[in-house]
Motif scaffolding. Structure first.
Motif, PDB file in Angstrom:
ATOM      1  N   LEU A  15      31.887 -42.050  13.512  1.00 53.41           N
ATOM      2  CA  LEU A  15      32.206 -41.769  14.910  1.00 53.41           C
ATOM      3  C   LEU A  15      30.949 -41.377  15.676  1.00 53.41           C
ATOM      4  CD1 LEU A  15      35.465 -39.633  14.496  1.00 53.41           C
ATOM      5  CD2 LEU A  15      35.294 -42.078  15.035  1.00 53.41           C
ATOM      6  N   ASN A  16      30.934 -41.660  16.964  1.00 52.25           N
ATOM      7  CA  ASN A  16      29.797 -41.272  17.796  1.00 52.25           C
ATOM      8  C   ASN A  16      29.884 -39.813  18.237  1.00 52.25           C
ATOM      9  OD1 ASN A  16      28.652 -43.870  17.753  1.00 52.25           O
ATOM     10  ND2 ASN A  16      29.977 -44.555  19.435  1.00 52.25           N
ATOM     11  N   GLN A  17      31.107 -39.287  18.348  1.00 52.33           N
ATOM     12  CA  GLN A  17      31.291 -37.940  18.869  1.00 52.33           C
ATOM     13  C   GLN A  17      30.790 -36.868  17.891  1.00 52.33           C
ATOM     14  OE1 GLN A  17      33.578 -40.293  18.717  1.00 52.33           O
ATOM     15  NE2 GLN A  17      34.036 -40.775  20.866  1.00 52.33           N
ATOM     16  N   PHE A  18      31.062 -37.037  16.617  1.00 53.80           N
ATOM     17  CA  PHE A  18      30.608 -36.094  15.597  1.00 53.80           C
ATOM     18  C   PHE A  18      30.521 -36.839  14.273  1.00 53.80           C
ATOM     19  CE2 PHE A  18      35.164 -35.864  15.978  1.00 53.80           C
ATOM     20  CZ  PHE A  18      35.642 -35.874  14.678  1.00 53.80           C
ATOM     21  N   TYR A  19      29.914 -36.169  13.279  1.00 58.03           N
ATOM     22  CA  TYR A  19      29.655 -36.843  12.012  1.00 58.03           C
ATOM     23  C   TYR A  19      30.921 -36.934  11.174  1.00 58.03           C
ATOM     24  CZ  TYR A  19      27.338 -38.189   7.696  1.00 58.03           C
ATOM     25  OH  TYR A  19      26.959 -38.871   6.557  1.00 58.03           O
ATOM     26  N   PHE A  20      31.569 -38.089  11.225  1.00 53.17           N
ATOM     27  CA  PHE A  20      32.757 -38.375  10.436  1.00 53.17           C
ATOM     28  C   PHE A  20      32.770 -39.871  10.176  1.00 53.17           C
ATOM     29  CE2 PHE A  20      37.286 -39.089   9.639  1.00 53.17           C
ATOM     30  CZ  PHE A  20      37.567 -38.044   8.760  1.00 53.17           C
ATOM     31  N   THR A  21      32.610 -40.244   8.912  1.00 49.66           N
ATOM     32  CA  THR A  21      32.448 -41.650   8.547  1.00 49.66           C
ATOM     33  C   THR A  21      33.763 -42.255   8.071  1.00 49.66           C
ATOM     34  OG1 THR A  21      31.890 -41.166   6.232  1.00 49.66           O
ATOM     35  CG2 THR A  21      30.080 -41.135   7.840  1.00 49.66           C
ATOM     36  N   LEU A  22      33.728 -43.572   7.861  1.00 51.54           N
ATOM     37  CA  LEU A  22      34.885 -44.255   7.281  1.00 51.54           C
ATOM     38  C   LEU A  22      35.187 -43.690   5.900  1.00 51.54           C
ATOM     39  CD1 LEU A  22      37.006 -46.510   7.104  1.00 51.54           C
ATOM     40  CD2 LEU A  22      35.191 -48.040   6.303  1.00 51.54           C
ATOM     41  N   SER A  23      34.140 -43.422   5.134  1.00 53.63           N
ATOM     42  CA  SER A  23      34.326 -42.825   3.809  1.00 53.63           C
ATOM     43  C   SER A  23      35.019 -41.468   3.908  1.00 53.63           C
ATOM     44  CB  SER A  23      32.968 -42.672   3.113  1.00 53.63           C
ATOM     45  OG  SER A  23      33.100 -42.029   1.873  1.00 53.63           O
ATOM     46  N   ASP A  24      34.650 -40.664   4.914  1.00 48.04           N
ATOM     47  CA  ASP A  24      35.295 -39.356   5.106  1.00 48.04           C
ATOM     48  C   ASP A  24      36.794 -39.510   5.366  1.00 48.04           C
ATOM     49  OD1 ASP A  24      32.793 -38.251   4.836  1.00 48.04           O
ATOM     50  OD2 ASP A  24      32.484 -37.976   6.980  1.00 48.04           O
ATOM     51  N   ALA A  25      37.141 -40.511   6.158  1.00 46.83           N
ATOM     52  CA  ALA A  25      38.562 -40.760   6.443  1.00 46.83           C
ATOM     53  C   ALA A  25      39.305 -41.118   5.163  1.00 46.83           C
ATOM     54  CB  ALA A  25      38.693 -41.876   7.475  1.00 46.83           C
ATOM     55  N   LEU A  26      38.688 -41.943   4.322  1.00 45.16           N
ATOM     56  CA  LEU A  26      39.317 -42.330   3.062  1.00 45.16           C
ATOM     57  C   LEU A  26      39.402 -41.152   2.099  1.00 45.16           C
ATOM     58  CD1 LEU A  26      37.577 -45.803   2.633  1.00 45.16           C
ATOM     59  CD2 LEU A  26      39.959 -45.378   3.263  1.00 45.16           C
ATOM     60  N   PHE A  27      38.362 -40.302   2.078  1.00 43.22           N
ATOM     61  CA  PHE A  27      38.411 -39.094   1.252  1.00 43.22           C
ATOM     62  C   PHE A  27      39.524 -38.158   1.727  1.00 43.22           C
ATOM     63  CE2 PHE A  27      33.848 -39.743  -0.152  1.00 43.22           C
ATOM     64  CZ  PHE A  27      34.152 -39.835  -1.494  1.00 43.22           C
ATOM     65  N   SER A  28      39.682 -38.046   3.042  1.00 40.81           N
ATOM     66  CA  SER A  28      40.742 -37.186   3.588  1.00 40.81           C
ATOM     67  C   SER A  28      42.117 -37.700   3.194  1.00 40.81           C
ATOM     68  CB  SER A  28      40.617 -37.115   5.115  1.00 40.81           C
ATOM     69  OG  SER A  28      39.362 -36.588   5.498  1.00 40.81           O
ATOM     70  N   LEU A  29      42.290 -39.022   3.248  1.00 36.83           N
ATOM     71  CA  LEU A  29      43.558 -39.621   2.825  1.00 36.83           C
ATOM     72  C   LEU A  29      43.808 -39.365   1.344  1.00 36.83           C
ATOM     73  CD1 LEU A  29      46.014 -41.399   3.419  1.00 36.83           C
ATOM     74  CD2 LEU A  29      44.568 -43.408   2.983  1.00 36.83           C
ATOM     75  N   ALA A  30      42.748 -39.505   0.540  1.00 38.78           N
ATOM     76  CA  ALA A  30      42.878 -39.245  -0.899  1.00 38.78           C
ATOM     77  C   ALA A  30      43.229 -37.791  -1.174  1.00 38.78           C
ATOM     78  CB  ALA A  30      41.568 -39.624  -1.606  1.00 38.78           C
ATOM     79  N   LEU A  31      42.678 -36.874  -0.353  1.00 38.00           N
ATOM     80  CA  LEU A  31      42.999 -35.457  -0.512  1.00 38.00           C
ATOM     81  C   LEU A  31      44.470 -35.193  -0.229  1.00 38.00           C
ATOM     82  CD1 LEU A  31      42.059 -32.504  -0.922  1.00 38.00           C
ATOM     83  CD2 LEU A  31      41.599 -32.435   1.546  1.00 38.00           C
ATOM     84  N   ILE A  32      44.972 -35.784   0.831  1.00 36.53           N
ATOM     85  CA  ILE A  32      46.384 -35.601   1.187  1.00 36.53           C
ATOM     86  C   ILE A  32      47.289 -36.131   0.076  1.00 36.53           C
ATOM     87  CG2 ILE A  32      48.198 -36.293   2.804  1.00 36.53           C
ATOM     88  CD1 ILE A  32      46.002 -36.370   4.980  1.00 36.53           C
ATOM     89  N   LEU A  33      46.968 -37.334  -0.430  1.00 38.54           N
ATOM     90  CA  LEU A  33      47.770 -37.919  -1.507  1.00 38.54           C
ATOM     91  C   LEU A  33      47.676 -37.078  -2.778  1.00 38.54           C
ATOM     92  CD1 LEU A  33      46.946 -41.714  -1.022  1.00 38.54           C
ATOM     93  CD2 LEU A  33      49.036 -40.503  -0.382  1.00 38.54           C
ATOM     94  N   GLY A  34      46.480 -36.540  -3.046  1.00 41.57           N
ATOM     95  CA  GLY A  34      46.299 -35.701  -4.218  1.00 41.57           C
ATOM     96  C   GLY A  34      47.112 -34.422  -4.130  1.00 41.57           C
ATOM     97  N   LEU A  35      47.159 -33.839  -2.937  1.00 41.12           N
ATOM     98  CA  LEU A  35      47.961 -32.623  -2.747  1.00 41.12           C
ATOM     99  C   LEU A  35      49.448 -32.916  -2.913  1.00 41.12           C
ATOM    100  CD1 LEU A  35      46.089 -31.064   0.320  1.00 41.12           C
ATOM    101  CD2 LEU A  35      46.147 -30.150  -2.010  1.00 41.12           C
ATOM    102  N   ILE A  36      49.881 -34.059  -2.405  1.00 41.61           N
ATOM    103  CA  ILE A  36      51.297 -34.436  -2.520  1.00 41.61           C
ATOM    104  C   ILE A  36      51.678 -34.656  -3.981  1.00 41.61           C
ATOM    105  CG2 ILE A  36      52.988 -36.236  -1.988  1.00 41.61           C
ATOM    106  CD1 ILE A  36      51.534 -36.601   0.702  1.00 41.61           C
ATOM    107  N   ASN A  37      50.778 -35.335  -4.710  1.00 39.14           N
ATOM    108  CA  ASN A  37      51.059 -35.670  -6.106  1.00 39.14           C
ATOM    109  C   ASN A  37      50.681 -34.563  -7.080  1.00 39.14           C
ATOM    110  OD1 ASN A  37      51.931 -38.265  -5.339  1.00 39.14           O
ATOM    111  ND2 ASN A  37      49.839 -39.058  -5.396  1.00 39.14           N
ATOM    112  N   GLY A  38      50.081 -33.491  -6.566  1.00 37.32           N
ATOM    113  CA  GLY A  38      49.682 -32.389  -7.440  1.00 37.32           C
ATOM    114  C   GLY A  38      48.531 -32.737  -8.369  1.00 37.32           C
ATOM    115  N   ARG A  39      47.594 -33.583  -7.924  1.00 40.30           N
ATOM    116  CA  ARG A  39      46.490 -34.028  -8.782  1.00 40.30           C
ATOM    117  C   ARG A  39      45.155 -33.395  -8.399  1.00 40.30           C
ATOM    118  NH1 ARG A  39      45.992 -40.214 -10.178  1.00 40.30           N
ATOM    119  NH2 ARG A  39      44.423 -39.175 -11.469  1.00 40.30           N
ATOM    120  N   ILE A  40      45.172 -32.355  -7.605  1.00 37.70           N
ATOM    121  CA  ILE A  40      43.939 -31.667  -7.233  1.00 37.70           C
ATOM    122  C   ILE A  40      43.606 -30.643  -8.320  1.00 37.70           C
ATOM    123  CG2 ILE A  40      42.795 -30.226  -5.526  1.00 37.70           C
ATOM    124  CD1 ILE A  40      43.340 -33.081  -4.594  1.00 37.70           C
ATOM    125  N   PRO A  41      42.477 -30.764  -8.983  1.00 36.34           N
ATOM    126  CA  PRO A  41      42.140 -29.847 -10.080  1.00 36.34           C
ATOM    127  C   PRO A  41      41.760 -28.459  -9.567  1.00 36.34           C
ATOM    128  CG  PRO A  41      40.299 -31.327  -9.664  1.00 36.34           C
ATOM    129  CD  PRO A  41      41.424 -31.792  -8.786  1.00 36.34           C
TER     130      PRO A  41
END
Length: 400
Positions: A15-41
Motif C-alpha cells: 500500500l502507498n498509505q503505510f507499509y502493508f504488503t500483499l504478503s502481510d495480507a496473506l499472513f493476516s489471513l493465515a493468522l485468522i485461519l490458524g486462530l479458528i482452527n486452533g493451530r497457533i503454537p
C-alpha cells in the motif's frame, strides 16, 4: 500459507498509505485461519527460547515507544514497534509449530521466489536492457522485488543456506542446487552489492565447514577457485558491468573507497557513534535519527540506529531476540541427523547479525521470513525427533 511465504520478498506489492504488503495480507489471513482452527503454537521455539525471543522483542518495542513519547513525532513510536511485532511475532506464530516436512515445503516456496527474482534480473538487464525502472536503478543495479540493491543482494544470500539444507536432507535434487546457486550468485552480481557478495561467500563457506564432508569441501573449493579464475582472467569480460565497476575493482586493489558508497556510510557511522552517548538510555524516537542528522539520512547500521532511536534497551532487545534463535539450533546440533538444520539456522542468524551492520531498520517481512524459517526448521526437526522417540512402546499385550 505457501503464498504468503512466496510473496514475502515481493516488497513492491504494498500500500502507498503505510507499509502493508500483499504478503502481510496473506499472513493476516493465515493468522485468522490458524486462530479458528486452533493451530497457533503457544511455544513456537520451545519454552525457554520463546520466552527469551519475546522478551527481546518487548525490549525493542518498549525502548522505541518510551523514546518516541518525548520526541516530536510520538505516533512513530506506535508504528515502528508495531511493524517489528508483526515481523518477528505474528509471522513467527504463523510459520512455527508445523511438522518438519511441511516447514521444508514452505522453505522451498521461499527459495523458489528468490530464484525467480534472480532469473527476472537476468532477463531485465541482459535481454530487455532496462535502466531507471522499478526493478533496475539508473546506474544499472538490480533492485529486485524489494526495490533496494543491497537489501536484494542480502536477501538472495540468506536464501542459499535454506537451499543447501533442502539439498543436504534429500528434499531437493542436487541438479536443482547446481542450477540455482550460480543463478543466485549472478543475481547478486547484478545488484553490484559488496555486502551481498560477502554474505554469499560467508554463507557457503560456513555451511560447508559445519556440515564437513570432504566431497562437499572439495566441490566448494573447486567452485570457488573456478569463480576466482573467471573473475581475474578472460572471463571477467563476461561479468556484469556494474559488478566490475563497484565490486571487482575493490577486490583486486583492496581499496574500500572503491566499494560503492563505503566512504559515505562510514561518515554516517562516525556521526551515529558521536550521538550514542547523549542517547544512551532514552533515544531520539522512532525514525527521528534522520531529523537530527546533519547528513539528513538514517545511519546504515541497525545497532547504532536502534541505539540512537530507542536507547540501550531497544538495541539490547534486538540482540536478545535473535540470540534466542540459537536455542533450537543448539538442540538440533545435538540430535542425530540434525546437523544440516543446525547449520542452516546458524548461518542465517549469524549472517543476519553481521549483515545488519550495513542496513537501516529491518522490520520488512523480506528480512524476518528467512530468519524465522531457518530457526523454525531447526525447531521442527527437534520436535519431530522428540515425537518419534518419546512415543510409548509396548512389548507384548498391554496389561490392565
Amino acid at each position: 500459507m505457501g503464498a504468503a511465504i512466496f510473496f514475502s520478498p515481493v516488497n513492491v506489492l504494498r500500500l502507498n498509505q503505510f507499509y502493508f504488503t500483499l504478503s502481510d495480507a496473506l499472513f493476516s489471513l493465515a493468522l485468522i485461519l490458524g486462530l479458528i482452527n486452533g493451530r497457533i503454537p503457544l511455544r513456537p521455539l520451545g519454552r525457554v527460547s520463546t520466552v527469551v525471543w519475546l522478551s527481546g522483542l518487548c525490549c525493542i518495542a518498549f525502548g522505541l515507544l518510551i523514546s518516541s513519547l518525548v520526541s516530536p513525532d510520538p505516533i512513530r513510536g506506535l508504528v515502528v514497534p508495531g511493524q517489528y511485532i508483526f515481523a518477528y511475532f505474528i509471522v513467527l506464530l504463523i510459520i512455527a509449530g508445523r511438522p518438519v516436512e511441511e516447514t521444508i515445503k514452505l522453505a522451498k516456496f521461499y527459495v523458489l521466489s528468490v530464484f525467480l527474482m534472480c532469473v527476472h534480473a537476468i532477463y531485465l538487464i541482459h535481454w530487455d536492457g532496462q535502466k531507471n525502472t522499478t526493478f533496475v536503478s539508473g546506474s544499472g543495479r538490480f533492485t529486485g522485488f524489494v526495490e533496494r540493491e543491497n537489501e536484494c543482494a542480502a536477501l538472495i544470500a540468506l536464501a542459499v543456506p535454506i537451499l543447501l539444507l533442502a539439498a543436504t536432507t534429500g528434499k531437493l535434487r542436487k541438479i536443482y542446487v547446481a542450477i540455482a546457486v550460480p543463478v543466485m550468485g549472478y543475481g547478486i552480481m547484478l545488484t553490484g552489492s559488496n555486502s551481498g557478495l560477502a554474505c554469499l561467500a560467508y554463507g557457503l563457506m560456513v555451511f560447508l565447514l559445519i556440515t564437513a564432508n570432504w566431497k562437499r569441501l572439495l566441490a566448494g573449493a573447486g567452485v570457488a577457485l573456478a569463480a576466482a579464475a573467471i573473475m581475474l582472467d578472460a572471463g571477467r569480460e563476461y561479468l556484469p558491468a556494474i559488478f566490475q565497476k563497484r565490486v571487482l575493482g575493490a577486490l583486486e586493489t583492496g581499496d574500500l573507497s572503491q566499494a560503492g558508497t563505503f566512504d559515505h556510510r562510514l561518515e554516517l557511522i562516525h556521526e551515529a557513534m558521536s550521538l550514542v552517548e547523549s542517547n544512551f538510555w532514552i533515544g531520539l524516537g522512532a525514525d527521528q535519527y534522520m531529523v537530527v542528522s546533519y547528513i539528513g539520512r538514517p545511519v546504515h547500521n541497525v545497532y547504532l540506529l536502534m541505539w540512537n532511536e530507542g536507547g540501550i534497551v531497544a538495541v539490547s532487545g534486538f540482540l536478545i531476540m535473535l540470540l534466542a534463535g540459537l536455542g533450537p539450533i543448539a538442540r538440533a546440533f545435538k540430535l542425530p541427523g540434525g546437523l544440516p538444520f543446525a547449520a542452516c539456522g546458524f548461518v542465517c542468524v549469524s549472517m543476519f547479525l553481521l549483515a545488519v551492520n550495513a542496513f537501516t531498520h529491518v522490520y520488512g517481512r523480506f528480512w524476518s521470513v528467512p530468519i524465522i524459517l531457518s530457526v523454525t526448521l531447526a525447531q521442527a526437526y527437534c520436535q519431530s525427533w522428540h515425537n518419534r522417540f518419546s512415543q510409548p512402546r509396548f512389548f507384548g499385550p498391554e496389561r490392565r
